[in-house]
Design a protein around this motif. Structure first.
Motif: not given
Length: 199
Positions: A41, A50-54
């Motif tokens: 993180h 993106d918010q999902h760290e993909q």
């Protein structure tokens, strides 16, 4: 904690001033009960698209393969300002950072780094400029920190840095505040033995 005596590694440049702890590790990730797992993180809002760290941001240096495996973060003044969260050095260490070089650090972050066996080094802005030039010219340029001698060595550059003696000794010995206290365990035990019993 792991002692720091001499550390050699490559650098990752982050040419940004006033990086605060909300950028280092955003508040929504402060949910763990151990010191591990925060590295993924680290710099979330800059590293991911993106918010999902993909989806990695290819423009951010920590995602650049040229700097893969770097253990020295080179940055600008007032690093670690903001809140006092100890998760900030936890995230940096979990990512693999052992040394941070900047012209200045926020006081609380500086102390938290020392207490977690990470070495924050203050060099002048001009000296940092020289290191930025080195790593931009050669992303695999190694840098060596000799804590005992209080020197940073990078190619032909040799730069001295200041560090309080008690911080230096704690890092050399791998001690946090508890470890410092335990160095006096025999004195503490003798003091306790000398106290009258109230039973």
């Amino acid at each position: 904690m792991t002692p720091i005596t001499v550390h050699t590694g490559t650098m990752v440049p982050l040419d940004i001033a006033n990086i605060d702890t909300d950028q280092i590790i955003p508040k929504q990730f402060l949910t763990g009960v151990t010191r591990q797992g925060y590295g993924k993180h680290l710099f979330h809002d800059w590293r991911y698209l993106d918010q999902h760290e993909q989806v990695l941001n290819p423009e951010f240096n920590l995602n650049n393969p040229l700097y893969s495996g770097a253990s020295v973060l080179l940055t600008r003044e007032n690093f670690g300002c903001g809140s006092s969260r100890e998760h900030a050095p936890w995230a940096l260490i979990d990512f693999g950072i052992t040394v941070i070089i900047a012209p200045s650090f926020a006081d609380i972050f500086y102390g938290n780094a020392i207490n977690n066996s990470m070495l924050p080094i203050c060099l002048s802005s001009a000296e940092c400029d020289l290191l930025f030039a080195q790593v931009r010219a050669n992303a695999q340029q190694t840098l060596t920190v000799d804590l005992a001698a209080q020197q940073v060595i990078c190619g032909e550059l040799i730069m001295s840095f200041e560090i309080a003696d008690h911080h230096k000794q704690n890092l050399l010995k791998g001690l946090d505040a508890i470890g410092q206290t335990l160095e006096y365990r025999n004195d503490i035990a003798a003091f306790e033995q000398a106290q009258p019993s109230w039973i």
